[in-house]
Scaffold this active site. Structure first.
Site, PDB file in Angstrom:
ATOM      1  N   LYS A  42       0.814  -1.188   0.000  1.00  0.00           N
ATOM      2  CA  LYS A  42       0.000   0.000   0.000  1.00  0.00           C
ATOM      3  C   LYS A  42       0.859   1.253   0.000  1.00  0.00           C
ATOM      4  CE  LYS A  42      -3.125  -2.473   3.089  1.00  0.00           C
ATOM      5  NZ  LYS A  42      -3.602  -2.568   4.490  1.00  0.00           N
ATOM      6  N   GLY A  43       2.133   1.072   0.389  1.00  0.00           N
ATOM      7  CA  GLY A  43       3.015   2.222   0.624  1.00  0.00           C
ATOM      8  C   GLY A  43       3.205   3.144  -0.565  1.00  0.00           C
ATOM      9  N   ASP A 102      14.756  -0.920   0.968  1.00  0.00           N
ATOM     10  CA  ASP A 102      15.492  -1.156   2.211  1.00  0.00           C
ATOM     11  C   ASP A 102      16.560  -2.229   1.941  1.00  0.00           C
ATOM     12  OD1 ASP A 102      16.120  -1.128   4.933  1.00  0.00           O
ATOM     13  OD2 ASP A 102      14.466  -2.399   5.513  1.00  0.00           O
ATOM     14  N   LYS A 130      17.339   3.455   1.098  1.00  0.00           N
ATOM     15  CA  LYS A 130      18.260   3.318   2.231  1.00  0.00           C
ATOM     16  C   LYS A 130      19.501   2.575   1.728  1.00  0.00           C
ATOM     17  CE  LYS A 130      14.938   2.935   6.076  1.00  0.00           C
ATOM     18  NZ  LYS A 130      14.297   2.005   7.042  1.00  0.00           N
ATOM     19  N   PHE A 151      13.907   4.082  10.956  1.00  0.00           N
ATOM     20  CA  PHE A 151      12.596   3.682  10.455  1.00  0.00           C
ATOM     21  C   PHE A 151      11.750   4.931  10.238  1.00  0.00           C
ATOM     22  CE2 PHE A 151       8.384   1.805  10.386  1.00  0.00           C
ATOM     23  CZ  PHE A 151       8.626   0.703   9.572  1.00  0.00           C
ATOM     24  N   VAL A 152      11.265   5.115   9.019  1.00  0.00           N
ATOM     25  CA  VAL A 152      10.512   6.332   8.691  1.00  0.00           C
ATOM     26  C   VAL A 152       9.058   6.005   8.355  1.00  0.00           C
ATOM     27  CG1 VAL A 152      12.504   7.681   7.923  1.00  0.00           C
ATOM     28  CG2 VAL A 152      11.327   6.210   6.277  1.00  0.00           C
TER      29      VAL A 152
HETATM   30  P1  IMP Z   1      12.964  -4.508   1.264  1.00  0.00           P
HETATM   31  O1  IMP Z   1      12.533  -5.766   0.602  1.00  0.00           O
HETATM   32  O2  IMP Z   1      13.752  -4.783   2.512  1.00  0.00           O
HETATM   33  O3  IMP Z   1      13.679  -3.548   0.341  1.00  0.00           O
HETATM   34  O4  IMP Z   1      11.653  -3.869   1.832  1.00  0.00           O
HETATM   35  C1  IMP Z   1      10.976  -2.870   1.211  1.00  0.00           C
HETATM   36  C2  IMP Z   1       9.659  -2.647   1.925  1.00  0.00           C
HETATM   37  O5  IMP Z   1       9.816  -2.632   3.344  1.00  0.00           O
HETATM   38  C3  IMP Z   1       9.122  -1.279   1.570  1.00  0.00           C
HETATM   39  O6  IMP Z   1       8.319  -1.334   0.415  1.00  0.00           O
HETATM   40  C4  IMP Z   1       8.338  -0.911   2.817  1.00  0.00           C
HETATM   41  O7  IMP Z   1       7.036  -1.412   2.738  1.00  0.00           O
HETATM   42  C5  IMP Z   1       9.063  -1.597   3.941  1.00  0.00           C
HETATM   43  N1  IMP Z   1       9.990  -0.676   4.655  1.00  0.00           N
HETATM   44  C6  IMP Z   1      11.332  -0.691   4.647  1.00  0.00           C
HETATM   45  N2  IMP Z   1      11.861   0.298   5.389  1.00  0.00           N
HETATM   46  C7  IMP Z   1      10.796   0.976   5.881  1.00  0.00           C
HETATM   47  C8  IMP Z   1      10.680   2.152   6.733  1.00  0.00           C
HETATM   48  O8  IMP Z   1      11.648   2.798   7.187  1.00  0.00           O
HETATM   49  N3  IMP Z   1       9.412   2.549   7.003  1.00  0.00           N
HETATM   50  C9  IMP Z   1       8.301   1.907   6.525  1.00  0.00           C
HETATM   51  N4  IMP Z   1       8.370   0.825   5.734  1.00  0.00           N
HETATM   52  C10 IMP Z   1       9.604   0.357   5.414  1.00  0.00           C
HETATM   53 MG    MG Z   2       6.222  -1.523   0.484  1.00  0.00          MG
END
Ligand code: IMP
Ligand code: MG
Length: 178
Positions: A42-43, A102, A130, A151-152
C-alpha cells in the site's frame, strides 16, 4: 500523530519539488511511449498519485500487493504475492513505483518476476532509498531521496498500518516500536 514523530525528515514542500523533477525526467525518458506504472501497495499509493500527475506521456496504471514485513520493522526476506497485476505486460515498458528500498529483496524478486513475463523493459522508481541497508547489489533508476537506516513513516509509509496519511516523511520515535 505528530507526538509519535521524533523529527520531520522531509517536508511536504521538498517532496513535491522532487516529484516534479522525477516526473520531468520520466516524461523525457519515455517520450512517445506508453509505460505501465506498477504501484506496490500500500506504501506506494501516495507517491504514485502525485508522481503520475507530473508525467506528461500516456501511462497505464496497475497495482500489486506483496507481503514481506508484517507488523515488524525488519524485512523477513520472504516475498509473497497477495495481489498480482491485471495488465498483460509482455512487450510493455514497466516502471515499478515503490515507497522505499530497504534490503532490496522485494525489488530483486519483482525484477525477476517481471522479466519472466517478457516485458520490454523494467525500471524502478522509488521515493526513498536506504543505500546502507541494501543486502544485494541493485540498480535503482529513479530515486527521490536517500535516507539513513532510521525507520521512517508518512506519505504512504506505515508502521503497523498507521501514519500513512502524514503529508511528510518523519522518523518514528523508537519507543513506539520497541
Ligand atoms: P525490502 O525488501 O527490505 O527492500 O523492503 C521494502 C519494503 O519494506 C518497503 O516497500 C516498505 O514497505 C518496507 N519498509 C522498509 N523500510 C521501511 C521504513 O523505514 N518505514 C516503513 N516501511 C519500510
Ligand atoms: Mg512496500
Amino acid at each position: 500523530m505528530r507526538n509519535d514523530i521524533e523529527k520531520i525528515l522531509i517536508t511536504e514542500t521538498e517532496i513535491q519539488k522532487k516529484i516534479k523533477q522525477l516526473g520531468e525526467q520520466i516524461s523525457k525518458d519515455y517520450e512517445g511511449k506508453y509505460p505501465v506504472l506498477i504501484c506496490i501497495l500500500k506504501g506506494g499509493i501516495v507517491f504514485l498519485s502525485d508522481l503520475m500527475r507530473s508525467i506528461s506521456t500516456k501511462v497505464e496504471l496497475d497495482f500489486m500487493s506483496l507481503s514481506s514485513y508484517g507488523n515488524s520493522t525488519k524485512s523477513s526476506g520472504v516475498v509473497k504475492i497477495k495481489k498480482d497485476i491485471d495488465v498483460d505486460i509482455s512487450n510493455r515498458d514497466v516502471i515499478i513505483i515503490e515507497d522505499i528500498v530497504d534490503s532490496g529483496l522485494t525489488l530483486k524478486y519483482l525484477n525477476e518476476y517481471f522479466k519472466q513475463h517478457n516485458s520490454d523493459s523494467v525500471k524502478i522508481c522509488t521515493l526513498l532509498d536506504k543505500p546502507n541497508a541494501h543486502q544485494i547489489d541493485i540498480k535503482i533508476d529513479y530515486v527521490g531521496f536517500e535516507v539513513g537506516n532510521d525507520f521512517v513513516v508518512g506519505y504512504g509509509l506505515d508502521y503497523s498500518q498507521k501514519y500513512r496519511n502524514l503529508p511528510y516523511i518523519g522518523i518514528l520515535k523508537k519507543e513506539i516500536y520497541s
